[in-house]
Design a protein around this motif. Sequence first.
Motif, mmCIF file in Angstrom:
data_model
loop_
_atom_site.group_PDB
_atom_site.id
_atom_site.type_symbol
_atom_site.label_atom_id
_atom_site.label_comp_id
_atom_site.label_asym_id
_atom_site.label_seq_id
_atom_site.Cartn_x
_atom_site.Cartn_y
_atom_site.Cartn_z
ATOM 1 N N VAL A 189 0.873 -1.178 0.000
ATOM 2 C CA VAL A 189 0.000 0.000 0.000
ATOM 3 C C VAL A 189 0.909 1.227 0.000
ATOM 4 N N GLY A 190 0.842 1.998 -1.084
ATOM 5 C CA GLY A 190 1.802 3.056 -1.328
ATOM 6 C C GLY A 190 2.890 2.572 -2.280
ATOM 7 N N GLY A 191 2.610 1.488 -3.008
ATOM 8 C CA GLY A 191 3.623 0.824 -3.825
ATOM 9 C C GLY A 191 3.730 1.301 -5.251
ATOM 10 N N THR A 192 3.308 2.541 -5.530
ATOM 11 C CA THR A 192 3.347 3.009 -6.921
ATOM 12 C C THR A 192 4.441 4.033 -7.178
ATOM 13 N N SER A 193 5.196 4.396 -6.155
ATOM 14 C CA SER A 193 6.286 5.361 -6.360
ATOM 15 C C SER A 193 7.286 5.231 -5.227
ATOM 16 N N GLY A 194 8.462 5.825 -5.421
ATOM 17 C CA GLY A 194 9.459 5.914 -4.365
ATOM 18 C C GLY A 194 9.839 4.574 -3.764
ATOM 19 N N ILE A 195 9.937 4.548 -2.441
ATOM 20 C CA ILE A 195 10.363 3.345 -1.736
ATOM 21 C C ILE A 195 9.375 2.204 -1.949
ATOM 22 N N GLY A 196 8.083 2.506 -1.922
ATOM 23 C CA GLY A 196 7.079 1.459 -2.109
ATOM 24 C C GLY A 196 7.211 0.748 -3.438
ATOM 25 N N VAL A 203 2.861 -9.626 -6.904
ATOM 26 C CA VAL A 203 2.813 -8.305 -6.276
ATOM 27 C C VAL A 203 1.490 -7.597 -6.545
ATOM 28 N N VAL A 204 0.944 -6.999 -5.481
ATOM 29 C CA VAL A 204 -0.252 -6.145 -5.570
ATOM 30 C C VAL A 204 0.129 -4.777 -5.024
ATOM 31 N N VAL A 205 -0.152 -3.716 -5.780
ATOM 32 C CA VAL A 205 0.142 -2.359 -5.307
ATOM 33 C C VAL A 205 -1.151 -1.556 -5.215
ATOM 34 N N ALA A 206 -1.146 -0.570 -4.331
ATOM 35 C CA ALA A 206 -2.311 0.296 -4.157
ATOM 36 C C ALA A 206 -1.846 1.715 -3.934
ATOM 37 N N SER A 207 -2.634 2.663 -4.445
ATOM 38 C CA SER A 207 -2.303 4.082 -4.328
ATOM 39 C C SER A 207 -3.589 4.885 -4.476
ATOM 40 N N ARG A 208 -3.561 6.132 -4.040
ATOM 41 C CA ARG A 208 -4.745 6.976 -4.124
ATOM 42 C C ARG A 208 -5.101 7.391 -5.557
ATOM 43 N N PHE A 239 -2.996 6.764 10.962
ATOM 44 C CA PHE A 239 -4.291 6.087 10.993
ATOM 45 C C PHE A 239 -4.552 5.293 9.721
ATOM 46 N N GLY A 240 -3.924 5.713 8.611
ATOM 47 C CA GLY A 240 -3.995 4.899 7.398
ATOM 48 C C GLY A 240 -3.322 3.560 7.618
ATOM 49 N N ALA A 241 -2.136 3.583 8.225
ATOM 50 C CA ALA A 241 -1.434 2.336 8.525
ATOM 51 C C ALA A 241 -2.252 1.472 9.485
ATOM 52 N N TYR A 242 -2.809 2.104 10.504
ATOM 53 C CA TYR A 242 -3.622 1.369 11.480
ATOM 54 C C TYR A 242 -4.817 0.702 10.798
ATOM 55 N N HIS A 271 2.498 -11.111 2.749
ATOM 56 C CA HIS A 271 3.177 -9.975 3.375
ATOM 57 C C HIS A 271 2.477 -8.667 3.029
ATOM 58 N N LEU A 272 2.341 -7.820 4.035
ATOM 59 C CA LEU A 272 1.740 -6.500 3.882
ATOM 60 C C LEU A 272 2.798 -5.440 4.158
ATOM 61 N N VAL A 273 2.979 -4.533 3.199
ATOM 62 C CA VAL A 273 3.924 -3.429 3.350
ATOM 63 C C VAL A 273 3.146 -2.122 3.251
ATOM 64 N N PHE A 274 3.401 -1.201 4.168
ATOM 65 C CA PHE A 274 2.731 0.105 4.136
ATOM 66 C C PHE A 274 3.777 1.196 4.005
ATOM 67 N N THR A 275 3.771 1.889 2.864
ATOM 68 C CA THR A 275 4.692 3.008 2.633
ATOM 69 C C THR A 275 3.932 4.264 2.207
ATOM 70 N N ALA A 276 2.601 4.252 2.305
ATOM 71 C CA ALA A 276 1.788 5.359 1.785
ATOM 72 C C ALA A 276 2.007 6.637 2.582
ATOM 73 N N GLY A 277 1.919 7.757 1.884
ATOM 74 C CA GLY A 277 2.025 9.052 2.552
ATOM 75 C C GLY A 277 2.213 10.172 1.562
ATOM 76 N N ASP A 278 1.636 11.315 1.871
ATOM 77 C CA ASP A 278 1.811 12.490 1.039
ATOM 78 C C ASP A 278 3.175 13.115 1.329
#
Length: 239
Positions: A11-18, A32-37, A109-112, A78-85
Motif C-alpha cells: 500500500v503506497g507501492g506506486t512510487s518511491g520506496i514502495g 505483487v499487488v500495489v495500491a495508491s490513491r 491512521f492509514g497504517a492502522y 506480506h503486507l507493506v505500508f509506505t503510503a504518505g503524502d
Amino acid sequence: MGLQGQRVVVVGGTSGIGLAVAEGAAREGADVVVASRRQENVDAALKVLPEGAWGRVLDATDEEAVRGFFAAVGGYDHLVFTAGDALLLATVAETSVEAARRFLDTRLFGAYTVVKQGVGSIRPGGSVVLTTGTAGQRPLPGSSVASALCGAMESLTRALAVELAPVRVNVVSPGVVRTDLWRTLPEAAREELYRSSAESLPVGRMGEPADVAEAYLYLMRGGYSTGSVVVVDGGGTLV
C-alpha cells in the motif's frame, strides 16, 4: 527464506520506496499487488512491474474501501505500508492543527486501518512491514509533526508485534532518500539538501529507494524478526 511464490501487498507501492519494494519482491518471484490513491500512479507502476502484477486505487483512510480492497486481494503473505503524502516541514507556529491532523491521518491512521482490515488475510508465516523515519531519533527544526509520527509508528509496531503474533510486525526507518516526499521544497533547496546530506553521511552519497527497499525485503524473508526498527540512513543518525 525467499519470496518465490508468495504474495506481497504494498500500500503506497506506486512510487518511491514502495515501488522499489514491489520491484524487488517481484524480482524474487513474488506475486505483487500495489495500491495508491491515484489511478495514474497505479497505471504508471504497472508499466514497470512484471506481467501478472496488479494494482488498485485505494484511500487508506477510508475503512470501507480498505475492507473491500482486502476482500478482493484474498489470501496473501506480506503486507507493506509506505503510503504518505509529501512531508510536512514547517514550524509549530506555521502549521495549523488541521494540517497536522491530515498528515497523521494518512501515515498513522492509514497504517492502522490497513493493518486492522488486512491482517486477517495473511497466511501462516506472513508479516507486516510499516514505515517510520529517523526524524523520531534526530528531529530537525520544522519537523515536529513528522517526528511525532515517527515515534508513534515505532510504538505501534512494537504493540502490534505482541498483539498480532505469530504474524511478524516490523518497521523500516529511512533517513534522507531521494524521493518525491521532498517535492514541497523549492528545487534549489531540495538539491542543496541532497548535496549536504551526501557530504555529511559516512557512506558518502545520497540514499536511493532501492537502498531502503532491501530492508523491507529482508524483514519479509526473515522469520525471526518481529517488533524491530531497522534504520537505513547511510549513518545519518551517527553524525
